[in-house]
Design an enzyme around this catalytic site. Structure first.
Site, PDB file in Angstrom:
ATOM      1  N   ASP A 130     -64.558 -12.281  17.698  1.00  9.04           N
ATOM      2  CA  ASP A 130     -63.536 -13.328  17.788  1.00  9.04           C
ATOM      3  C   ASP A 130     -63.583 -13.927  19.195  1.00  9.04           C
ATOM      4  OD1 ASP A 130     -61.373 -14.910  17.110  1.00  9.04           O
ATOM      5  OD2 ASP A 130     -59.889 -13.391  17.628  1.00  9.04           O
ATOM      6  N   GLU A 155     -65.955 -18.706  21.183  1.00  8.58           N
ATOM      7  CA  GLU A 155     -66.360 -20.126  21.379  1.00  8.58           C
ATOM      8  C   GLU A 155     -66.991 -20.345  22.752  1.00  8.58           C
ATOM      9  OE1 GLU A 155     -63.291 -19.097  20.332  1.00  8.58           O
ATOM     10  OE2 GLU A 155     -63.818 -19.397  18.236  1.00  8.58           O
ATOM     11  N   ASP A 191     -57.723 -19.686  12.671  1.00  3.30           N
ATOM     12  CA  ASP A 191     -56.267 -19.578  12.582  1.00  3.30           C
ATOM     13  C   ASP A 191     -55.642 -20.683  11.733  1.00  3.30           C
ATOM     14  OD1 ASP A 191     -56.650 -17.393  14.108  1.00  3.30           O
ATOM     15  OD2 ASP A 191     -56.005 -18.320  15.991  1.00  3.30           O
TER      16      ASP A 191
END
Ligand code: GLC
Length: 824
Positions: free
Chosen positions: A411, A414, A488
Site C-alpha cells: 500500500d 505511489e 479508497d
C-alpha cells in the site's frame, strides 16, 4: 481540498494548444542497426522499431543532431525484451512519404507534415497520427484522429464509465482519499494504454511507455484525441488487432501476462483497517467457520506493526504471530499483512540502519536522503529502481515467510507522502541501475517496482509455492507481479456502480486481477449496500471486503441474519464457480483475455454494448447484472446474441433483447449462456476455503436448445505451485451439440500431464427437459453403453438434471445421450 483558487486563470490549461514546435520536414533515413530505422527531421528524429509482425514502436528522439546509440532503444521495465522478435521489415521512400513495411502492418510517414498513418496489409487505414507538437507548456503531444464511431477503452484505473471518449485523464499515481468522482483525473494505478475500437474496423492499442506524468485527452477536440508527455519523450507502441482480444493478446505479449494465482488468492478475503490484535483476528476466523462462510484470507492492516515499522509485529497486540498463523492455517485461513514502502527513520531499527549503510534509500542529487512523513512519521523510501535494492527488499520478507506467510499487501506505494505534493519530491534522483533519472521521470514506476521486489522475494522464499501480492499503485505490466484493488472507495451506491467499469477497463489494460473494497472502504455501509455489493463483488476477479477505521462494521454477519444469508449464498457461489474462475485465470495467463469482461469484448458487432458497464461477463459464459441502486427489485438486463438461461429459474431467453429481471434483495440477476460447460465445485465443497487438486469438481453443462452447438474448457493444476510452468496441468476441451433427440459431448484433453486425479469424471447436464433413454460412451476402444464401461447415469425429472459418471482414463471421449423427445 479544492478551493476557488483551483480555477484561477493561471491554473487552467489553455484548451487550444499553442504549437511552439513540430518535428518539421522529414529528411534522410538511416538504418543504423538491422531493422531499426531513424528518420531525420528538421527539429528531431523519429525512430521506428518493428517489434513483431504487427507491432511497431515509434520514438521521438529530441536532439536532431545526435548520432544513434544503443541507449536510444532503452525502454522501461514494463516492456518484455522477449517481445522483440526478428521480423521482416523494409523502409521505402517516395517523393512524399516513407513507408515501413512489416508482415502485418504498413506505417506511412508524410515527409512534409510528419503525419503517420497505419495500414493493415490489406490497405485498411487503421489510425492516423495527424500531428506531433509541443504544447505551450513544453510537453510533447501527439494528436490522433478520432471518428464519430470511435470508442476508447483501457487507460487503466479511472473513474467514469466504460467508454473513455469525451474524458480526459492524467497518468500520475496518486493517493486520492477524496471521493473518487468522475472529474478525478488520476488515481493510484497508471496504465498509459489506450484501446481504440470502431465497429467493423481493425481495433488497435497504443501503449505510451513513459512513466512520468502523461495525459490522454479524448474530450477537447471532437475529431481527435491527444496524448502527451510531461517529462522525457514520446515513446509508444502501435498494436493493431484485428479484434479487441487480439489487441489484448499482443499487448500482453509486450508487457507480460499474470501468473496463475494460487487458488486461495481467488477466494473470499476479509479485511479491516484494522483487526487490532490476535484475539480479534482469531474471533473473525472462528466466526467464518461457525457460520460456514468460506474465507481464505484475513488481512492485517497497519496496526499489526510496532509503531508502523515494516517487518515487525507489535509485541502486545500480536505476541506470537507464528502461533497465530499456524492456528489459522489449520482452519484453512491465511494471513496477508500490509507492507508500505516508508521505512521509519529510526537509528535503532534494523531495516533503516541497513538501508542507510548500504545506500538503498532514495536521495537527492546532492546526496541528502529523501525523508517524507507517512504512518510511522519521518521515513526513508527504498530506491526500487535498483536491482540490488529490490533484492534486499525481497529478502526482508523472510521475516514474514518464515512465519508461514505467503501473501503481502503493498500500500501507499505511489508513493504516498503526507506533504503538499502528496508524493516524493520530484528532484529525487533514482539510481535506475546505472541510468539515473529524476522522480519526475519515473514516478509511475515506483509502486510496480516495489511489488516486483516483493513478488520476486516471496517466490524465492516459498519453495515452489505461488505467492500472492496485492498492490495499490502500478504501471503497465503490473499484472506480472500483483493483483490490484482500487483503493479508497466509499460506501456509496455510486461507487458500487463505478467499480464495474473501473475493473473492466483495468482488464482491458492488461490487469485481469482486480477488484474494489467490497462494501466500500470509507464512509459507512448499509445492510442493503453490503448485500448488493457482496452479490456483485463475489464475481469480480479479486474479492475482498475492507473498511476504514471507525466506520460501521461490515463483515458478512454485521447486519443480522437476512444480510448474512445473502452474503453467505453469494460467497459460496463464488466458490462453487471457482474451477470455472480458475480456468479463466489460466486464459488470462496464456492469452491476456480478462477474467471479467465487458460485453463489447465478446459482442463487437452489437452497438448496444459499446458503453455497457452495468452488467458484465465472467469468461464468455456467465453474465451478471447486479443491482446498483437501493430499494430496487427489478432491473433491465440486456442479453446479447445467443440463448441465455436464468441461473435461478432455468428460464430461457433468446439474446439481442432487453428483459426485465426480477431481483428481490436476495437475488442478483445471473445468466448462463445456453450450452455452456462450467467446471464447478460439488455442493459440499463450496463452503470450504481453498480449492485444491483434491476438491470434488463436476462439469456442469447448461443444455442448449436443439440445433445449437457450443464449446467449453476446463483447466486444472495443483492450484498452488509453479509446476504448471513445467507443463504439469490438464486442459480439457469440450464440444457439445444439442440435437433433436440427442446430445453429443466430445471431450479431448489438449494437455494431460497431471497424474490421474480423478478416476471418474462427474458430469451434470442441467435443464434437460426430457428423460434420456440411452447413454453411450465412445473412446479409442470403441462405443459401448456407458454402464458397460464402468460409468453410470441417473436422471432427475423434477430438477431436470442428468448426472453422469464417466471413467476418466481416456484422453478423448464422446458421450451421446439419446432421448425420445427433444432434449430441451
Ligand atoms: C490506505 C489504504 C487502505 C488502508 C489504509 C491504512 O488508505 O488505501 O486500504 O486500510 O491506508 O493502511
Amino acid at each position: 481540498m479544492q478551493t476557488s483558487e483551483t480555477i484561477h486563470p493561471d491554473m487552467m490549461e489553455a484548451t487550444v494548444p499553442n504549437r511552439r514546435w513540430t518535428p518539421g520536414r522529414l529528411g534522410a533515413a538511416v538504418e543504423p542497426q538491422k531493422g531499426i530505422y531513424v528518420i531525420q527531421a528538421e527539429f528531431a528524429q523519429i525512430l521506428l522499431q518493428p517489434v513483431s509482425d504487427a507491432i511497431v514502436r515509434i520514438k521521438l528522439l529530441l536532439d536532431p543532431g545526435k548520432a544513434f546509440d544503443r541507449e536510444d532503444l532503452n525502454s522501461t521495465i514494463a516492456v518484455q525484451q522477449e517481445a522483440f522478435v526478428p521480423v521482416y521489415s523494409e523502409l521505402k521512400e517516395t517523393n512524399d512519404v516513407y513507408r515501413l513495411f512489416l508482415p502485418e502492418l504498413t506505417v506511412e510517414l508524410n515527409k512534409t507534415t510528419a503525419q503517420i498513418d497505419f495500414y493493415t496489409q490489406q490497405g485498411e487505414l487503421i489510425a492516423s497520427q495527424e500531428e506531433i507538437y509541443s504544447s505551450n507548456r513544453g510537453e510533447y503531444v501527439c494528436r490522433n484522429r478520432m471518428e464519430a464511431e470511435s470508442h476508447i477503452y483501457g487507460l487503466g484505473e479511472k473513474t467514469g464509465f466504460l467508454d473513455k471518449k469525451g474524458e480526459k485523464y492524467d497518468m500520475w499515481n496518486s493517493d486520492v482519499f477524496d471521493p473518487h468522482v468522475p472529474e478525478i483525473e488520476a488515481l493510484y494505478v497508471s496504465i498509459p494504454f489506450l484501446v481504440h475500437f470502431q465497429p467493423g474496423k481493425t481495433s488497435y492499442g497504443l501503449f505510451l511507455d513513459n512513466p512520468g506524468r502523461t495525459s490522454f485527452d479524448m474530450r477537447t477536440q471532437p475529431d481527435a484525441y491527444t496524448f502527451q508527455v510531461n517529462a522525457g519523450t514520446i515513446d509508444y507502441y502501435f498494436i493493431p488487432g484485428p479484434g479487441l482480444p487480439d489487441v489484448l493478446r499482443k499487448y500482453s505479449g509486450l508487457t507480460g501476462t499474470m501468473d496463475i494465482p494460487p487458488a486461495w488468492a481467488i477466494g473470499y478475503h476479509q479485511s479491516r483497517y484494522s483487526y487490532m490484535n490476535e484475539e480479534e483476528v482469531m474471533s473473525i476466523a472462528r466466526t467464518f467457520k461457525e457460520k460456514r462462510i468460506p474465507c481464505d484470507v484475513i488481512y492485517l492492516d497497519i496496526h499489526y506493526m510496532d509503531e508502523y515499522r515494516v517487518f515487525t509485529f507489535d509485541p502486545v497486540r500480536f505476541p506470537n504471530p507464528r502461533r497465530m498463523i499456524e492456528q489459522l492455517q489449520e482452519m484453512g485461513i491465511r494471513i496477508v499483512p500490509i507492507v508500505d514502502p516508508g521505512v521509519k527513520k529510526d537509528p535503532e531499527y534494523g531495516p533503516y540502519q541497513d538501508g542507510v549503510q548500504h545506500d538503498y534509500f532514495c536521495k537527492k542529487l546532492e546526496g541528502d536522503l529523501f525523508i517524507g512523513d507517512v504512518w510511522p512519521g519521518a521515513s526513508a523510501f527504498p530506491d526500487y529502481t535498483e536491482e540490488k535494492v529490490r533484492d534486499w527488499w525481497g529478502e526482508q520478507h523472510r521475516y514474514y515467510t518464515e512465519s508461514g506467510i505467503q501473501g503481502i499487501w503493498n500500500d501507499m506505494n505511489e508513493p504516498a507522502v503526507f506533504n503538499t505534493t502528496k508524493t516524493m519530491d520530484l528532484d529525487v534522483v533514482h539510481g535506475n541501475d546505472g541510468t539515473p533519472k529524476s522522480h519526475r521521470e519515473l514516478h509511475n514506476l515506483y509502486g510496480m517496482l516495489m511489488s516486483m521486489a516483493t513478488q520476486q522475494g516471496l517466490r524465492k522464499q516459498l519453495g515452489g509455492e505461488r505467492p500472492f501480492v496485492l498492490t495499490r499503485a502500478g504501471y503497465a505490466g503490473i499484472q506480472k507481479y500483483a493483483a490490484t484493488w482500487t483503493g479508497d472507495n466509499r460506501s456509496f451506491w455510486e461507487h458500487l456502480a463505478m467499480s464495474i467499469p473501473m475493473v473492466l477497463n483495468l482488464g482491458l489494460s492488461g490487469q485481469p486481477f482486480a477488484g474494489p473494497d467490497i462494501g466500500g472502504f470509507a464512509h459507512h455501509t448499509s445492510p442493503e449496500l453490503l448485500a448488493r455489493w457482496t452479490q456483485a463483488g463475489a464475481f469480480f476477479p479479486y474479492c475482498r471486503n475492507h473498511s476504514v477505521l471507525e466506520s460501521i462494521r461490515q463483515e458478512p454477519w454485521a447486519f443480522g441474519e437476512q444480510i448474512e444469508d445473502i452474503c453467505r449464498t453469494y460467497i459460496r457461489l463464488r466458490y462453487r464457480f471457482m474451477p470455472y474462475l480458475y480456468t479463466q485465470f489460466h486464459q488470462a495467463h496464456t492469452t491476456g483475455m480478462p477474467v471479467m469482461r465487458p460485453l463489447v469484448l465478446e459482442y463487437p458487432d452489437d452497438r448496444k454494448v459499446y458503453e455497457m458497464c452495468d452488467q458484465f461477463l465472467v469468461g464468455s459464459d456467465l453474465l451478471f447484472a447486479p443491482i446498483l441502486r437501493p430499494h430496487t427489485e427489478s432491473r433491465s438486463v440486456y442479453l446479447p446474441a445467443g440463448e441465455w438461461i436464468d441461473y435461478w429459474t432455468g428460464e430461457r431467453y433468446s439474446g439481442g433483447q432487453h428483459i426485465l429481471a426480477y431481483a428481490p434483495i436476495e437475488r442478483m440477476p445471473m445468466y448462463l449462456k445456453a450450452g455452456a460447460l462450467i467446471a464447478e465445485l460439488a455442493d459440499d465443497e463450496a463452503w470450504k476455503p481453498e480449492m485444491s487438486a483434491q476438491s470434488a469438481i463436476e462439469l456442469v453443462v447448461y443444455a442448449g436448445s436443439a440445433g445449437t452447438t457450443s464449446t467449453g474448457q476446463w483447466y486444472e493444476d495443483d492450484a498452488r505451485t509453479y509446476a504448471y510452468e513445467e507443463g504439469s496441468y490438464n486442459l480439457l476441451d469440450t464440444k457439445m451439440s444439442f440435437n433433436q433427440g440427442d446430445i453429443v459431448l466430445a471431450g479431448t484433453y489438449r494437455v494431460r500431464k497431471l497424474p490421474l486425479l480423478r478416476e471418474q469424471l462427474q458430469l451434470r447436464i442441467k435443464w434437460l427437459a426430457y428423460a434420456p433413454e440411452r447413454v453411450t460412451l465412445t473412446t479409442s476402444d470403441g462405443t459401448e453403453e456407458l454402464e458397460a464401461l464402468g460409468g453410470s447415469w441417473s436422471y432427475d425429472a423434477d430438477a431436470q438434471e442428468l448426472k453422469l459418471q464417466l471413467p476418466n482414463t481416456h484422453d478423448a471421449f464422446e458421450v451421446v445421450v439419446t432421448s425420445a423427445g427433444t432434449v430441451s
